[in-house]
Scaffold this motif. Sequence first.
Motif, PDB file in Angstrom:
ATOM      1  N   LEU A 132       0.840  -1.202   0.000  1.00  0.00           N
ATOM      2  CA  LEU A 132       0.000   0.000   0.000  1.00  0.00           C
ATOM      3  C   LEU A 132       0.878   1.256   0.000  1.00  0.00           C
ATOM      4  O   LEU A 132       0.643   2.191  -0.775  1.00  0.00           O
ATOM      5  N   ALA A 133       1.873   1.270   0.877  1.00  0.00           N
ATOM      6  CA  ALA A 133       2.762   2.432   0.957  1.00  0.00           C
ATOM      7  C   ALA A 133       3.536   2.631  -0.339  1.00  0.00           C
ATOM      8  O   ALA A 133       3.742   3.769  -0.781  1.00  0.00           O
ATOM      9  N   LEU A 134       3.955   1.537  -0.960  1.00  0.00           N
ATOM     10  CA  LEU A 134       4.652   1.650  -2.229  1.00  0.00           C
ATOM     11  C   LEU A 134       3.720   2.211  -3.298  1.00  0.00           C
ATOM     12  O   LEU A 134       4.096   3.117  -4.058  1.00  0.00           O
ATOM     13  N   GLY A 135       2.496   1.692  -3.369  1.00  0.00           N
ATOM     14  CA  GLY A 135       1.545   2.206  -4.343  1.00  0.00           C
ATOM     15  C   GLY A 135       1.232   3.668  -4.123  1.00  0.00           C
ATOM     16  O   GLY A 135       1.163   4.463  -5.073  1.00  0.00           O
ATOM     17  N   ASP A 136       1.073   4.051  -2.872  1.00  0.00           N
ATOM     18  CA  ASP A 136       0.797   5.438  -2.515  1.00  0.00           C
ATOM     19  C   ASP A 136       1.943   6.348  -2.971  1.00  0.00           C
ATOM     20  O   ASP A 136       1.714   7.368  -3.652  1.00  0.00           O
ATOM     21  N   ALA A 137       3.165   5.991  -2.624  1.00  0.00           N
ATOM     22  CA  ALA A 137       4.328   6.815  -2.969  1.00  0.00           C
ATOM     23  C   ALA A 137       4.585   6.837  -4.470  1.00  0.00           C
ATOM     24  O   ALA A 137       4.931   7.881  -5.040  1.00  0.00           O
ATOM     25  N   PHE A 138       4.399   5.699  -5.119  1.00  0.00           N
ATOM     26  CA  PHE A 138       4.542   5.614  -6.573  1.00  0.00           C
ATOM     27  C   PHE A 138       3.484   6.472  -7.258  1.00  0.00           C
ATOM     28  O   PHE A 138       3.780   7.282  -8.142  1.00  0.00           O
ATOM     29  N   GLY A 139       2.243   6.335  -6.849  1.00  0.00           N
ATOM     30  CA  GLY A 139       1.166   7.091  -7.465  1.00  0.00           C
ATOM     31  C   GLY A 139       1.305   8.581  -7.288  1.00  0.00           C
ATOM     32  O   GLY A 139       0.976   9.374  -8.181  1.00  0.00           O
ATOM     33  N   GLU A 140       1.829   8.994  -6.137  1.00  0.00           N
ATOM     34  CA  GLU A 140       2.002  10.414  -5.861  1.00  0.00           C
ATOM     35  C   GLU A 140       2.950  11.078  -6.851  1.00  0.00           C
ATOM     36  O   GLU A 140       2.864  12.289  -7.091  1.00  0.00           O
ATOM     37  N   ARG A 141       3.832  10.292  -7.468  1.00  0.00           N
ATOM     38  CA  ARG A 141       4.793  10.865  -8.429  1.00  0.00           C
ATOM     39  C   ARG A 141       4.099  11.473  -9.643  1.00  0.00           C
ATOM     40  O   ARG A 141       4.703  12.300 -10.340  1.00  0.00           O
TER      41      ARG A 141
ATOM     42  N   ASP B 201      -7.041  10.605  -8.812  1.00  0.00           N
ATOM     43  CA  ASP B 201      -6.484  10.554  -7.454  1.00  0.00           C
ATOM     44  C   ASP B 201      -5.532   9.368  -7.394  1.00  0.00           C
ATOM     45  O   ASP B 201      -5.767   8.377  -6.711  1.00  0.00           O
ATOM     46  N   VAL B 202      -4.423   9.492  -8.126  1.00  0.00           N
ATOM     47  CA  VAL B 202      -3.617   8.322  -8.465  1.00  0.00           C
ATOM     48  C   VAL B 202      -2.858   7.760  -7.275  1.00  0.00           C
ATOM     49  O   VAL B 202      -2.594   6.551  -7.231  1.00  0.00           O
ATOM     50  N   ASP B 203      -2.524   8.576  -6.271  1.00  0.00           N
ATOM     51  CA  ASP B 203      -1.888   7.977  -5.095  1.00  0.00           C
ATOM     52  C   ASP B 203      -2.871   7.068  -4.365  1.00  0.00           C
ATOM     53  O   ASP B 203      -2.496   5.991  -3.881  1.00  0.00           O
TER      54      ASP B 203
END
Length: 296
Positions: free
Chosen positions: A20-29, A263-265
């Motif tokens: 989840l944290a990886l997806g969140d940080a990746f999406g935030e880019r 809302d990609v993150d």
Amino acid sequence: MAPTTVEADPAAARRSLEALALGDAFGERWFPLFRAPRQAYNEVRARRTPPEPVWNWTDDTALARALHQVLDECGEVVQDRLALSFALAFDADRARGYGHGMHMLLPQLLTSPGDWRTLAPGLFEGGSLGNGAAMRVAPLGARFHRDVGHAAGQAARQAEVTHAHPEGIAGAVAVAVAAALAVRGEFTLDEVVARTPAGSVREGLARAAGLPFDTEPWRAADLLGNGSRIRADDTVPFALWTAARHRDDLEAALWATAEGFGDVDTTCAITGGIVGAAAGVGGVPDEWLRRREPLN
């Protein structure tokens, strides 16, 4: 309240949280803060890894961590304790991208955690139907995968603390159920639909279940929503569709989800938490894990 007697799986919960944290940080880019829209589109379509040396995560992960901690300590959702945990996370770092509703609610819970019972239903005339309760809940579903009904009930209880609207709760239930089923090797969109409360979220999931997996992700986002409305029914169906499309491949799941933008993150956090509940993060490029902000 005595801890639950349902056998938990903390290892599955941790796998889900890491993903989840990886997806969140990746999406935030891919937000405009970092990219012009055309640049972002071209980079995602070319599968070009975001160049920033550190990928920070957002409120999605901050609140998922808070929920994870309460479950580790209490064994189940203790709502007043959870309200305080959410408020402490917010107070520690308000710059994580929290939505307007959480800026109104969480500071008040820091001194009076039990007030969520009256404050949360008063948000937006009937409670928030946003995607916040869904974005943080996948690790809970993974934790309680041995009893999917219990996972759904616990997902609803954690949602009520901040998202009292039935659609906000339904979004959380759907994500938790998906994560639980993923760990069990039983994740299908039809199964999630069957276990999601009636309403707009369930209707969106039913549309997702009928959408072929050979549909381009950007097209699926057009049809199902990409979270740009910050509503559970506009966020959860697409995120679960990409998770089901790539249920054994976290890297592919995150790229496909990013193609939907919006809302990609949050969509990537939801997808990551579901796929990673079973697959973990071992299959993603090492540089992704090095760049993602640590969870500690």
